[in-house]
Structures are given as C-alpha cells and as structure tokens.
Design an enzyme around this catalytic site. Structure first.
Site, short mmCIF file in Angstrom:
data_model
loop_
_atom_site.label_atom_id
_atom_site.label_comp_id
_atom_site.label_asym_id
_atom_site.label_seq_id
_atom_site.Cartn_x
_atom_site.Cartn_y
_atom_site.Cartn_z
N PHE A 1 -17.71 55.36 -42.70
CA PHE A 1 -16.42 56.05 -42.63
C PHE A 1 -15.57 55.64 -41.43
O PHE A 1 -14.71 56.40 -40.98
CB PHE A 1 -16.62 57.58 -42.64
CG PHE A 1 -17.47 58.06 -43.79
CD1 PHE A 1 -17.01 57.96 -45.09
CD2 PHE A 1 -18.73 58.60 -43.58
CE1 PHE A 1 -17.80 58.38 -46.17
CE2 PHE A 1 -19.52 59.02 -44.64
CZ PHE A 1 -19.04 58.91 -45.94
N GLU B 1 -9.69 54.22 -48.59
CA GLU B 1 -9.05 55.18 -47.69
C GLU B 1 -7.88 55.97 -48.29
O GLU B 1 -7.71 57.14 -47.97
CB GLU B 1 -8.54 54.47 -46.43
CG GLU B 1 -9.63 53.88 -45.57
CD GLU B 1 -9.04 52.92 -44.55
OE1 GLU B 1 -8.62 51.81 -44.95
OE2 GLU B 1 -8.98 53.27 -43.38
N ARG C 1 -1.18 51.86 -36.93
CA ARG C 1 -1.21 52.28 -38.33
C ARG C 1 -0.60 53.68 -38.49
O ARG C 1 0.05 53.96 -39.49
CB ARG C 1 -2.63 52.24 -38.91
CG ARG C 1 -2.69 52.47 -40.40
CD ARG C 1 -4.06 52.16 -41.01
NE ARG C 1 -4.21 50.77 -41.34
CZ ARG C 1 -3.88 50.23 -42.53
NH1 ARG C 1 -3.39 50.98 -43.50
NH2 ARG C 1 -4.04 48.95 -42.75
N ARG D 1 -11.71 56.73 -41.64
CA ARG D 1 -11.03 56.67 -42.94
C ARG D 1 -9.54 57.00 -42.88
O ARG D 1 -9.16 58.15 -42.68
CB ARG D 1 -11.75 57.63 -43.89
CG ARG D 1 -11.65 57.23 -45.35
CD ARG D 1 -12.57 58.07 -46.19
NE ARG D 1 -12.81 57.48 -47.50
CZ ARG D 1 -13.76 57.87 -48.33
NH1 ARG D 1 -14.54 58.87 -48.01
NH2 ARG D 1 -13.92 57.27 -49.50
N ALA E 1 -10.41 49.00 -43.41
CA ALA E 1 -9.05 48.89 -43.91
C ALA E 1 -9.03 48.83 -45.45
O ALA E 1 -8.10 48.29 -46.03
CB ALA E 1 -8.33 47.69 -43.31
N PHE F 1 -7.59 55.49 -40.64
CA PHE F 1 -7.34 54.68 -39.44
C PHE F 1 -5.97 54.96 -38.83
O PHE F 1 -5.19 54.05 -38.58
CB PHE F 1 -7.47 53.19 -39.84
CG PHE F 1 -7.80 52.26 -38.71
CD1 PHE F 1 -9.10 52.10 -38.27
CD2 PHE F 1 -6.81 51.51 -38.09
CE1 PHE F 1 -9.42 51.21 -37.24
CE2 PHE F 1 -7.10 50.62 -37.05
CZ PHE F 1 -8.41 50.47 -36.64
N GLU G 1 -17.66 51.13 -37.20
CA GLU G 1 -16.87 49.91 -37.11
C GLU G 1 -17.03 49.30 -35.72
O GLU G 1 -17.45 48.17 -35.59
CB GLU G 1 -15.40 50.21 -37.43
CG GLU G 1 -14.60 48.94 -37.66
CD GLU G 1 -13.17 49.20 -38.08
OE1 GLU G 1 -12.89 50.23 -38.73
OE2 GLU G 1 -12.31 48.37 -37.74
N GLN H 1 -20.64 48.53 -39.80
CA GLN H 1 -19.62 48.00 -40.70
C GLN H 1 -19.17 46.62 -40.24
O GLN H 1 -18.38 45.97 -40.91
CB GLN H 1 -18.40 48.93 -40.73
CG GLN H 1 -18.68 50.31 -41.32
CD GLN H 1 -17.52 51.26 -41.12
OE1 GLN H 1 -17.67 52.28 -40.48
NE2 GLN H 1 -16.35 50.93 -41.66
N1 MTE Z 1 -17.43 55.55 -49.07
C1 MTE Z 1 -18.70 55.87 -48.75
N2 MTE Z 1 -19.51 56.35 -49.71
N3 MTE Z 1 -19.17 55.75 -47.48
C2 MTE Z 1 -18.36 55.28 -46.46
O1 MTE Z 1 -18.81 55.16 -45.32
N4 MTE Z 1 -16.12 54.46 -45.82
C3 MTE Z 1 -14.69 54.48 -46.15
C4 MTE Z 1 -14.45 54.02 -47.58
N5 MTE Z 1 -15.34 54.71 -48.48
C5 MTE Z 1 -17.00 54.93 -46.78
C6 MTE Z 1 -16.59 55.05 -48.13
C7 MTE Z 1 -13.87 53.65 -45.27
S1 MTE Z 1 -13.41 54.27 -43.79
C8 MTE Z 1 -13.42 52.41 -45.64
S2 MTE Z 1 -12.37 51.51 -44.66
C9 MTE Z 1 -13.84 51.80 -46.91
O2 MTE Z 1 -14.72 52.62 -47.66
C10 MTE Z 1 -14.52 50.47 -46.58
O3 MTE Z 1 -15.03 49.85 -47.71
P1 MTE Z 1 -14.14 48.96 -48.70
O4 MTE Z 1 -13.23 48.14 -47.86
O5 MTE Z 1 -15.15 48.18 -49.42
O6 MTE Z 1 -13.39 49.93 -49.55
MO1 MOS Z 2 -12.36 52.42 -42.42
S1 MOS Z 2 -11.62 53.71 -41.02
O1 MOS Z 2 -11.10 51.22 -42.07
O2 MOS Z 2 -13.74 51.84 -41.60
#
Ligand code: MTE
Ligand code: MOS
Length: 761
Positions: A235, A717, A317, A349, A515, A351, A239, A204
């Site tokens: 998820f 999230e 957070r 997810r 985030a 955080f 990161e 990520q």
């Molecule tokens: N959705 C899918 N399908 N796979 C993922 O790994 N990660 C989540 C969320 N949705 C994730 C997901 C997490 S932890 C975050 S922070 C956000 O997606 C990151 O992407 P965005 O900032 O584009 O929403």
């Molecule tokens: Mo999502 S825990 O901020 O990668």
C-alpha cells in the site's frame, strides 16, 4: 506471424495466481521461509524522545545479554549512514540526535526473537531534550520544511479573485493513516562469498533496497541481490521504508557473518515506519451566482515528519490533484512540506492525490453551502469540458470518460436520493446523507525517469514458459495479469506460464511497483520480450511447416501455416534443435510524458483514470456514530485485463479509503509519542464496515485511447479517492441534522467524536 480469434487469456476474470495458496495458508511469506542454519533475529532499539541530543548510549548490558550475537549503532556502518531514497542525509541509525520518537538508534541480533527483545530493553540511553515541532501549524510558524515550498500557478489569480462576484474562505483537514498491511515490515539478509549479500525483502522496490544496502555496506550494487516473491500488502508503506528494515538486517548480517531476520512486531512497525501524510488546507475561492469557480488560491500543507523521504513527489502529486475533475481558469496552489519531529510520512495509496482531491471537494462543498445549492449542481458547471480542458499544470485532459461514468452511475442509483430525503423528513435522531464523488487520477510516476520497466522470458523445450519482470506482487494481482499478457502473446494456456519471484539479478535497475502503473509498464516489457522470442519461433515454424513466415499463426497452443500445424511444445523443441534462442529480455518506457518540477508544468501523466461513487450514510445524532449503508461505483479500467481482479482492487481501495475518512485516527501525545500503535486503539475497517449494499461496475466498451497493454487502464490507487464520498455523505447527514454551518466543521476522519463535535459546536 499472426494471431487470430478472440482474446484467449486477457480480458478474462481469472483468479489471483496465489488465491488458493492465500486462503489455504500455503502462500510463503518471508517469515515462512525455511530458516537458514544459524539464523539470528533482530530487534530495533528506538528513541523515546521526539527531539533530543544523545548524551550517552550505553549498550554494554545489551551486548552481554543471553543469546546476543551483535548490537550495532551508526559506528558499525562500513559505508554511508544514509537511507534517503531521493535526497541524502537521512540516517538509518541515529547520528548524535534523534528527530522522532521511534527513530532507530541501535539494532540487536540474537539467537531468538525473545532474546533480542529482552536484550533491547537493557539499553541505557541518556537524552538531552531539544525543542520539538510536532504539528503542521508549528512547522509553518517556524518555516520548518523538508524541502522548499512549491507553487503551481495558472492565470492572474489576484485579478480574477478581485473581479469575482463572490468570494469565500475555508479549510480542509484530513488525518494520516497507517498502512496496516497484514505482513509487517520484514527482511532476511544472508551473507555470501566475497562480501555478497542476499536479501529477502518485503518490498515494493527491490532495486532501492539493493541501492541502500550497497550504500550502507560500501559495496557495489552487483554484490547485493534482493528478492521478493510476494508481500502481505504494501500500500505504499513498503516503497521506501522497506529499505530501512533490509538495511538494518544486512548490517547485522555483515557484522556477524550470519543470516539475520528482522521482522517488526505490529507495535514497532506502527511506531517506527511512516504513514500517510495528514493534510491541512486553506483556500479562498472566487465564484459566480451559478457556482462557477473563477479563481482559486489554495495552500496545501502536508505533515512530512523528520526527513524528506518521498514527500517531494507526494506533495507534487497532491498539487497535481487539487483540480480533481474541475476546470480552474485562474489558480495558485502552494504546497508546504512541513518538517516535524514525528515519523517520516511516506507513500500511501494515492500518493498525495487523496489529500489534493479532498481539498478541492471542500471548495465545492463550501460554494454549494454558500449558494444553497447541491454539490452536484456546483460540480456540473465546473467539470472539465471541451475548451475548458487544460489542467493547472498545463496538460490537456485528452479522452475524458467522466461524463459516461457519471451517466452510468446515475442509472445505478435512480431513486436513492429521493429515498434519503424522504427518510430524513420522518426521522430526527438518525439522519441520512447521500453524496456522489467523482475522481480523475493521473497515471504515471510524476518523475518521467521512473516510467520504465524490464522483463525476462524463457521458453523451455517442453513449451513451458518462465516469466520474470521488475514488478512486485503485494496482493494486487500484478503477477496474474502479466502472466495473462505473456500467455496471450504466445497464445498459450495460462497454466504454461510460470511466474517467479522478483529479483534484482534477473531484471535490474527497476522502478518501484507503485503509482498504479505496475501492469502498464511491466506488462509492456513482458510483451516486448515475448514478441522477440515469438519472432524467432515463427522463423523456425516457417521452416518446419514449409510456408512463408507471414503465414505463420499462433493460435491456442498451436502454430498454423497453410494447412499444416504443430503444437507450441513441438515448435519450442524445434527451435532448440535449430539452435535458436528461446530467451529474451524486454524493455518499455512510457512515451509522451514530461514534467518540469521548477515551473510545475508539463504532461506528467500518460492518461487519466476516471471513476465515480455514490454513497449513502447514516448518523446517530446522539452518539455520533456513522455507518455507510450503500455504495455504488462505476470505474473506468479501460479494456480490463482481468475484471475480477480489478473489481477486487476497486472494492479494496474503497474500503481502505473508508477507513481513512471515517475511522482510522492516529493520536500522538504532547511529547510526540504515537499512542495508537496496535489494533486495540487504531481501528481499520473490518467485514462489518463494508457497505451492506456494495455495487461495483467497470465501464464497458471503454478501451484506453492510449495504446496501453491490451488497452487496459491502471486501477490500484484511483478508487481509493472514491471513498471521500463516505465523508461527503456523512457531512450531508450532519447538514440535515444541524445545518451546513455544522457540516462544514466536520473533519476527516469523521469518527463518532468528530461527528459530535461538528453537531454540537
Ligand atoms: N492491493 C493489494 N491487495 N495490496 C497492496 O498493497 N497496493 C496499492 C494497489 N493495490 C496494494 C494493492 C498501491 S499503493 C499501488 S501503487 C498499486 O496497488 C501497485 O500495484 P500496481 O501498480 O500493480 O497496481
Ligand atoms: Mo502506491 S502509494 O504508489 O505504492
């Protein structure tokens, strides 16, 4: 230069850019890329002890095993043995001591994965055990922390507590959670000329992988290129921890001067890499007859594991979400980052948000139980409202869509509460529970610096567009959303925009895609790049169409001025002929935000996202099994860029949250070894656990009050925390079977064992 007409590509339900490739097996992940000549496969040799001195590490048999090209330890690191994402002193490979069972001691690379695995088994390691701290309680007793404890405070809590007509004390607990991305951690490193290294990483955070590989190799950042087309889920688990895997692959590639792939098998991934922080919260709350909270004292302890990693921001957070949606006039929340001899827990997810939110929901539950009222009654007198709308860290709530969200939710669930009560009156073995769960979630990285993004856009002479930006695709639909933004910006069809892999040599110095702000910040950066190019194109259009530039309009693949027009490709070609650049970078930084970590005050969030769920659960009081029968959700996504993708995010987050609070249980033995490291013993939700009635609505006519990208709101999230409603509904069912004393004993995850323990003391 104008744009007319209704939105063309934004605010539309458009399939994920890889949807067809995902379901047909044609999406290429790192493990599917064509194998370069001479590729080696890595395997990590890990500690079997939670805390021990390394008396001797004999790898001679490993090195001599068939197919082995190298086996490396910390002594083979030309740069610094440090993989810390924020602080320092977090070794990649064990340095004399091991501090958790699963810590990397050495890495072997061989011609095949089987040879690497077999060779790894020949390592002879002699340990001298040291005392290990395994639990949050043991860490608190020893004052063992990865960072100094934090305090967030407002008002005179002691006086308000003493003056409150009623007081009670309670606890909340929730377990950790493995990310269980379908694609385990993987990286492939290929050495180039002059000490360059090209790393394919399932990450990520490509920039952080670049930094850590450069630090380990002792090379400048410019020598390291990191690339990621897509992840099979991140998820949060990819990161910071992706850089560990990439770092090991790069070290082996550096040593052998051959390409090296390191792909963790599931068991290794679960043992070696970090998870969600389990949480233990203690609180005292002062309140009145109506359940209005007058004072709250809370201590949130997270199990951070052996090093700090991202635990500082995660705990911050958690503290910033210990209010959830409630006004707390006098409040003190202490955060304890427990240092233990277990794997370093990391982003997941939410955080830290989920840990804060589940804690305050326990406060609401205790007050409701003590007063014999419903949770909804207690919430109603505590919600943020005009005049009671400043968070404990001093941020004004601003536009608050929660009242609307809750109203729309009530309309969806009319009659369901009553039906549950009627069912319970006539059923003794199976009991049902019904619970509402409101969520307020702050959008932006807590650290203001991280809220920046870049993009790179090229228009070619045939009118096709190449798009690159700093965000990564992990399944969440970021790439399609940014492509929609770019297509909308030029007012061209989405099929003309070609997304490309995220690379540190195209867009440098990026933040993690995390985030939930990937679309917010990268979308704005991409639009900025589009607007630069479009401005130049409009000048050329004015010339060719013989009209003032103010009259030029981009609309649905054509450019108009007066009563003349030309196609987008014609204009692109004309720009080239006129020697006008069709390429631009774009940059964005989120305005208005600031946060002082020392006083824990400021405006860390650009805006808040709101949502609410209503969940119906049933428990079998003989077996302890619980199931979710229905879930209704209303989520505020502002003016959603892509409702289909956003609903997918809401549903996915909810089901992942259901796993956290109901079924996923991490079990360590008394020596600190993880016993649940495969799907045989660690249960994530499957299609059968999805609520049979599952209704998700996005709040309509709710443009973001802040000028975000096309007035949308982040979604990744926030809905995860809606699933805390599953726990609350199970708790209601336990209460109807055995009373609130029993229900208050329930802990998350509420596995059958946990439900039985609560029912039977
Ligand atoms: N959705 C899918 N399908 N796979 C993922 O790994 N990660 C989540 C969320 N949705 C994730 C997901 C997490 S932890 C975050 S922070 C956000 O997606 C990151 O992407 P965005 O900032 O584009 O929403
Ligand atoms: Mo999502 S825990 O901020 O990668």
């Amino acid at each position: 230069m104008n744009q007319i007409g209704a939105p063309f590509t934004v605010h539309q339900s458009i399939a994920h850019e890889s949807a067809a490739r995902h379901v047909s097996g044609n999406a290429i992940y790192i493990d599917d890329t064509k194998q370069p000549e001479g590729l080696l496969h890595g395997w990590v040799i890990t500690s079997t002890r939670a805390h021990a001195r390394l008396v001797s590490v004999d790898l001679s048999a490993v090195a001599a095993a068939p197919g082995v090209a190298c086996v490396i330890t910390m002594h083979d690191i030309p740069g610094e043995n440090d993989a810390a994402p924020i602080l320092s002193g977090e070794p990649l490979l064990a340095d004399g001591v091991v501090t958790y069972a699963g810590e990397a001691i050495a890495v072997v690379a061989a011609a095949s994965l089987a040879q690497a695995r077999d060779a790894a088994g020949l390592a002879k390691i002699i340990y001298e055990d040291l005392p290990a701290i395994l639990s949050i309680d043991a860490a608190i007793a020893a004052e063992s922390y990865v960072l100094a404890p934090m305090v967030m405070q407002r008002g005179d809590v002691d006086a308000a507590m003493a003056a409150a007509p009623m007081r009670l004390k309670g606890e909340a607990h929730a377990g950790g959670q493995d990310h269980f991305y379908l694609e385990t951690q993987i990286a492939q490193a290929e050495p180039g000329e002059d000490g360059a290294m090209h790393v394919l990483s399932s990450t990520q955070h490509p920039t952080e992988v670049q930094h850590i590989v450069a630090r380990l190799l002792g090379r400048p950042l410019a020598a390291i290129t990191v690339e990621v087309r897509r992840m099979g889920g991140g998820f949060g688990g990819k990161e910071s921890h992706a850089s560990l895997i990439a770092g090991m692959a790069a070290l082996c590639a550096n040593k052998t001067k051959r390409p090296v792939k390191l792909r963790l098998v599931r068991d290794a991934d679960m043992v070696i890499t970090g998870k969600r922080h389990d949480v233990q919260t203690r609180f005292e709350v002062g309140y009145d007859e109506d359940g209005r909270i007058l004072a709250m004292e809370m201590e949130i302890a997270l199990r951070c594991g052996n090093v700090a990693d991202l635990s500082g921001p995660v705990l911050t957070r958690a503290l910033c979400h210990a209010d959830n949606a409630y006004w707390l006039p006098a409040v003190r929340v202490r955060g304890l980052p427990a240092k233990t001899n277990t794997v370093s827990n990391t982003a997941f997810r939410g955080f830290g948000g989920p840990q804060g939110v589940i804690s305050i929901e326990a406060v609401i539950t205790h007050v409701a139980a003590a007063l014999g009222k419903t949770r909804d009654e207690i919430r109603r007198v505590n919600y943020y409202a005009p005049g009671r709308d400043v968070t404990p860290y001093g941020q004004h709530i601003g536009a608050d869509n929660l009242p609307r969200v809750l109203d729309e939710l009530e309309a969806l669930i009319a009659g369901r509460r009553e039906a549950v009560a009627a069912f319970n009156a006539g059923s003794s073995i199976v009991k049902k529970g019904f619970a509402v769960m409101p969520v307020k979630f702050g959008i932006s990285f807590n650290l203001p610096t991280l809220n920046q993004a870049g993009a790179l856009v090229h228009v070619y002479t045939d009118g096709s567009v190449h798009l690159n930006h700093g965000g990564t695709e992990m399944g969440q639909g970021l790439y399609v959303k940014i492509a929609q933004v770019v297509a909308e910006g030029f007012s061209i069809g989405l099929e003309h925009v070609h997304v490309s892999a995220t690379r540190t040599d195209k867009v440098p110095n990026t933040s993690a895609t995390a985030a939930s702000s990937g679309t917010d910040i990268n979308g704005m950066a991409a639009l900025a790049a589009v607007n630069v190019i479009k401005g130049r194109m409009a000048e050329v259009a004015a010339l060719r169409l013989e009209a003032p530039v103010e009259d030029v309009v981009f609309n649905r693949n054509r450019i108009y001025a007066g009563n003349r027009s030309m196609s987008f490709p014609e204009l692109a070609h004309a720009c080239w002929a006129e020697r006008v650049s069709l390429s631009s970078t774009g940059f964005y930084k989120t305005p208005e935000i600031h946060f002082d970590q020392a006083s824990m005050t400021g405006n860390p969030f650009y805006y808040f996202s709101h949502g609410a769920a209503a969940v119906e659960a049933a428990i079998d009081t003989l077996t302890g099994e619980a199931r979710i029968l229905s879930a209704h959700i209303v989520q505020d996504c502002g003016s959603s860029l892509n409702p289909a993708v956003d609903i997918g995010q809401v549903e996915g987050a909810f089901v992942q949250g259901l796993g956290w609070v109901m079924m996923e249980e991490l079990v360590w033995d008394a020596q600190g070894a993880l016993k649940t490291h495969a799907p045989s013993t660690y249960k994530i939700p499957t299609a059968r656990d999805v609520p049979p009635v599952f209704v998700t609505k996005l709040l309509e006519n709710a443009p973001n009050a802040k000028p975000t990208i096309f007035r949308s709101k982040a979604v990744g999230e926030p809905p995860f925390m809606l699933a805390i409603g599953c726990f609350l509904a199970v708790q209601e069912a336990v209460a109807s079977a055995a009373g609130w004393d029993a229900a208050l004993r329930l802990r998350a995850p509420c596995t059958p064992e946990a439900v039985l323990r609560a029912l039977r003391k």
